[in-house]
Design a protein around this motif. Structure first.
Motif, PDB file in Angstrom:
ATOM      1  N   THR A 247       0.769  -1.164   0.008  1.00 15.34           N
ATOM      2  CA  THR A 247       0.025  -0.003  -0.025  1.00 15.34           C
ATOM      3  C   THR A 247       0.730   1.312   0.088  1.00 15.34           C
ATOM      4  O   THR A 247       0.501   2.366  -0.251  1.00 15.34           O
ATOM      5  N   ALA A 248       2.009   1.179   0.576  1.00 15.51           N
ATOM      6  CA  ALA A 248       2.906   2.498   0.465  1.00 15.51           C
ATOM      7  C   ALA A 248       3.605   2.656  -0.927  1.00 15.51           C
ATOM      8  O   ALA A 248       4.273   3.628  -1.085  1.00 15.51           O
ATOM      9  N   ALA A 249       3.535   1.612  -1.982  1.00 16.57           N
ATOM     10  CA  ALA A 249       4.051   1.830  -3.125  1.00 16.57           C
ATOM     11  C   ALA A 249       3.336   2.900  -3.958  1.00 16.57           C
ATOM     12  O   ALA A 249       2.012   3.107  -3.831  1.00 16.57           O
ATOM     13  N   ASP A 250       4.242   3.863  -4.782  1.00 16.08           N
ATOM     14  CA  ASP A 250       3.343   4.661  -5.554  1.00 16.08           C
ATOM     15  C   ASP A 250       2.675   3.834  -6.652  1.00 16.08           C
ATOM     16  O   ASP A 250       1.394   4.375  -7.324  1.00 16.08           O
ATOM     17  N   ARG A 251       2.960   2.613  -7.187  1.00 10.99           N
ATOM     18  CA  ARG A 251       2.170   2.031  -8.318  1.00 10.99           C
ATOM     19  C   ARG A 251       2.491   0.295  -7.704  1.00 10.99           C
ATOM     20  O   ARG A 251       3.295   0.145  -7.292  1.00 10.99           O
ATOM     21  N   ILE A 252       1.234  -0.321  -8.098  1.00 11.28           N
ATOM     22  CA  ILE A 252       1.467  -1.783  -8.080  1.00 11.28           C
ATOM     23  C   ILE A 252       1.242  -2.341  -9.229  1.00 11.28           C
ATOM     24  O   ILE A 252       0.412  -1.938 -10.119  1.00 11.28           O
ATOM     25  N   LEU A 253       2.314  -3.315  -9.609  1.00  7.90           N
ATOM     26  CA  LEU A 253       2.118  -4.177 -10.708  1.00  7.90           C
ATOM     27  C   LEU A 253       1.609  -5.578 -10.400  1.00  7.90           C
ATOM     28  O   LEU A 253       2.516  -6.265  -9.665  1.00  7.90           O
ATOM     29  N   VAL A 254       0.804  -5.913 -11.084  1.00  7.82           N
ATOM     30  CA  VAL A 254       0.118  -7.364 -10.834  1.00  7.82           C
ATOM     31  C   VAL A 254       0.763  -8.277 -11.926  1.00  7.82           C
ATOM     32  O   VAL A 254      -0.034  -8.142 -13.135  1.00  7.82           O
ATOM     33  N   MET A 255       1.515  -9.226 -11.730  1.00  7.47           N
ATOM     34  CA  MET A 255       1.945 -10.236 -12.766  1.00  7.47           C
ATOM     35  C   MET A 255       1.105 -11.399 -12.667  1.00  7.47           C
ATOM     36  O   MET A 255       0.827 -11.991 -11.556  1.00  7.47           O
ATOM     37  N   ASN A 256       0.952 -11.987 -13.864  1.00  9.09           N
ATOM     38  CA  ASN A 256       0.165 -13.181 -14.042  1.00  9.09           C
ATOM     39  C   ASN A 256       0.574 -13.745 -15.413  1.00  9.09           C
ATOM     40  O   ASN A 256       0.592 -13.332 -16.121  1.00  9.09           O
ATOM     41  N   LYS A 257       1.259 -14.755 -15.055  1.00  7.99           N
ATOM     42  CA  LYS A 257       1.771 -15.913 -16.141  1.00  7.99           C
ATOM     43  C   LYS A 257       2.579 -15.113 -17.064  1.00  7.99           C
ATOM     44  O   LYS A 257       2.468 -15.159 -18.393  1.00  7.99           O
ATOM     45  N   GLY A 258       3.619 -14.246 -16.595  1.00  5.34           N
ATOM     46  CA  GLY A 258       4.584 -13.451 -17.604  1.00  5.34           C
ATOM     47  C   GLY A 258       3.975 -12.180 -18.156  1.00  5.34           C
ATOM     48  O   GLY A 258       4.815 -11.657 -18.981  1.00  5.34           O
ATOM     49  N   ARG A 259       2.609 -11.820 -17.634  1.00 10.03           N
ATOM     50  CA  ARG A 259       2.170 -10.563 -18.229  1.00 10.03           C
ATOM     51  C   ARG A 259       2.176  -9.686 -17.173  1.00 10.03           C
ATOM     52  O   ARG A 259       1.700 -10.061 -16.066  1.00 10.03           O
ATOM     53  N   VAL A 260       1.785  -8.336 -17.545  1.00  6.28           N
ATOM     54  CA  VAL A 260       1.444  -7.453 -16.598  1.00  6.28           C
ATOM     55  C   VAL A 260      -0.121  -7.544 -16.545  1.00  6.28           C
ATOM     56  O   VAL A 260      -0.569  -7.050 -17.490  1.00  6.28           O
ATOM     57  N   ALA A 261      -0.755  -7.918 -15.465  1.00  4.57           N
ATOM     58  CA  ALA A 261      -2.306  -8.188 -15.680  1.00  4.57           C
ATOM     59  C   ALA A 261      -3.123  -6.772 -15.420  1.00  4.57           C
ATOM     60  O   ALA A 261      -3.887  -6.383 -16.135  1.00  4.57           O
ATOM     61  N   GLU A 262      -2.317  -6.127 -14.393  1.00  5.22           N
ATOM     62  CA  GLU A 262      -3.186  -5.008 -13.755  1.00  5.22           C
ATOM     63  C   GLU A 262      -2.006  -3.946 -13.315  1.00  5.22           C
ATOM     64  O   GLU A 262      -0.978  -4.462 -12.925  1.00  5.22           O
ATOM     65  N   GLN A 263      -2.064  -2.664 -13.326  1.00  8.95           N
ATOM     66  CA  GLN A 263      -1.381  -1.759 -12.713  1.00  8.95           C
ATOM     67  C   GLN A 263      -2.050  -0.582 -12.170  1.00  8.95           C
ATOM     68  O   GLN A 263      -2.992  -0.183 -12.784  1.00  8.95           O
ATOM     69  N   GLY A 264      -1.580  -0.024 -11.032  1.00 14.34           N
ATOM     70  CA  GLY A 264      -2.376   1.004 -10.413  1.00 14.34           C
ATOM     71  C   GLY A 264      -1.915   1.171  -9.115  1.00 14.34           C
ATOM     72  O   GLY A 264      -1.305   0.378  -8.365  1.00 14.34           O
ATOM     73  N   THR A 265      -2.493   2.139  -8.455  1.00 19.45           N
ATOM     74  CA  THR A 265      -2.378   2.285  -6.911  1.00 19.45           C
ATOM     75  C   THR A 265      -3.254   1.295  -6.232  1.00 19.45           C
ATOM     76  O   THR A 265      -4.435   0.562  -6.901  1.00 19.45           O
TER      77      THR A 265
END
Ligand SMILES: Nc1ncnc2c1ncn2[C@@H]1O[C@H](COP(=O)(O)OP(=O)(O)OP(=O)(O)O)[C@@H](O)[C@H]1O
Ligand SMILES: [Mg+2]
Length: 288
Positions: A247-265
């Motif tokens: 939660t302290a990160a400026d941005r969160i990158l959600v990885m799934n099966k080698g891809r960036v599935a979602e990105q945001g706060t």
């Protein structure tokens, strides 16, 4: 004449051990392959990372499949995702522990594959889950073989990440010799010490593979605040497991099966109600 000579050869032995130590700590020894390309250096480092449509395979099968991300100087990006989704693989590429990616990874505007692995390692420090401590003094464990890091700097670095309190409680304080693998420290204290080392080396980019195992609640509070201190001073990419880190990160990158599935706060991703939201609901426990 005799004693100085003895001390000197003792120092050489320490330096030789420390060189191996540095390799292990900043070079991801176990995962490293022989890097053949790249001998450029950076004139000025800011800590700006741009990953654009990166594909990577250890063997035939692509493990990363079109990953794009940007980390601006001073930003903190947390990477989350299920086991095997490619988080560690991505940071191995960023630290130049592996080569042969397709697409582009730029560090301060220069393609990573044209930079020498040493330049990348000087710019980006990796804090791994597996803590590396040596049967040397506390001071040595922070400064390693770097003669440019003096006592004051070691103490200042330790103070930023709250490692100074427990060090000053040790019988010999900064001269305390640690036992092999840090056996006279708790896991949490070992982590604080490796954070101090990172701050003493003062890299532009910190890559943190967060560990959470077996830490008492008092040390846990110190670690959370130490991480916050690092976040406020560095460009950080963190494979995160603690909710407080995520939660302290400026941005969160959600990885799934080698891809960036979602990105945001954190807030944006929760509102999206997708993969991140379901990971959050399950407490991140088995997913990260
Ligand atoms: N050195 C390697 N050689 C071949 N395949 C590998 C290697 N390292 C990882 N892999 C494979 O790459 C895929 C991604 O692994 P990676 O370690 O990047 O996942 P991860 O997201 O870090 O997982 P975890 O959360 O368990 O740490 C997995 O299928 C894994 O088996
Ligand atoms: Mg991993």
């Amino acid at each position: 004449m005799f004693r100085p000579l003895q001390e000197f050869s003792g120092k050489i032995a320490i330096i030789q051990r420390a060189t191996t130590a540095l390799e292990k700590i900043f070079g991801l020894l176990d995962d490293k392959e022989q890097i053949s390309e790249g001998d450029s250096t950076l004139e000025e480092t800011k800590g700006h990372i741009v990953v654009d449509d990166v594909y990577f395979a250890y063997k035939e099968e692509d493990i990363l499949k079109g990953v794009s991300m940007e980390v601006k100087p001073g930003e903190v990006v947390a990477i989350v995702g299920s086991t095997g989704s490619g988080k560690t693989t991505l940071i191995r590429l960023l630290t130049r522990s592996y080569e042969g990616y397709r697409g582009s990874i730029k560090l301060d505007g220069v393609e990573l594959s044209s930079l020498s692995p040493q330049t990348v390692r000087d710019t980006t420090a990796t804090v791994q889950q597996d803590i590396q401590l040596f049967s040397e003094t506390v001071h040595f464990n922070v400064a390693l073989d770097n003669p440019e890091i003096n006592e004051k700097q070691v103490e200042a670095a330790a103070s930023i990440v709250h490692a100074d309190t427990f060090i000053e409680d040790l019988p010999d304080q900064w001269k305390q010799v640690l036992r092999e693998r840090g056996a006279n420290l708790s896991a949490g204290q070992g982590q604080l010490l490796t954070f101090a080392r990172t701050m003493a080396y003062d890299p532009k980019v910190v890559i943190l593979d967060e560990a959470t195992a077996n830490i008492d609640s008092k040390t846990e509070t110190l670690i959370q605040d130490a991480i916050a201190q690092i976040f406020s001073r560095k460009t950080v990419i963190v494979i995160a497991h603690r909710l407080s880190t995520i939660t302290a990160a400026d941005r969160i990158l959600v990885m799934n099966k080698g891809r960036v599935a979602e990105q945001g706060t954190h807030k944006e991703l929760l509102e999206q109600g997708g993969l991140y939201a379901s990971m959050y609901e399950s407490g991140f426990s088995e997913n990260t």
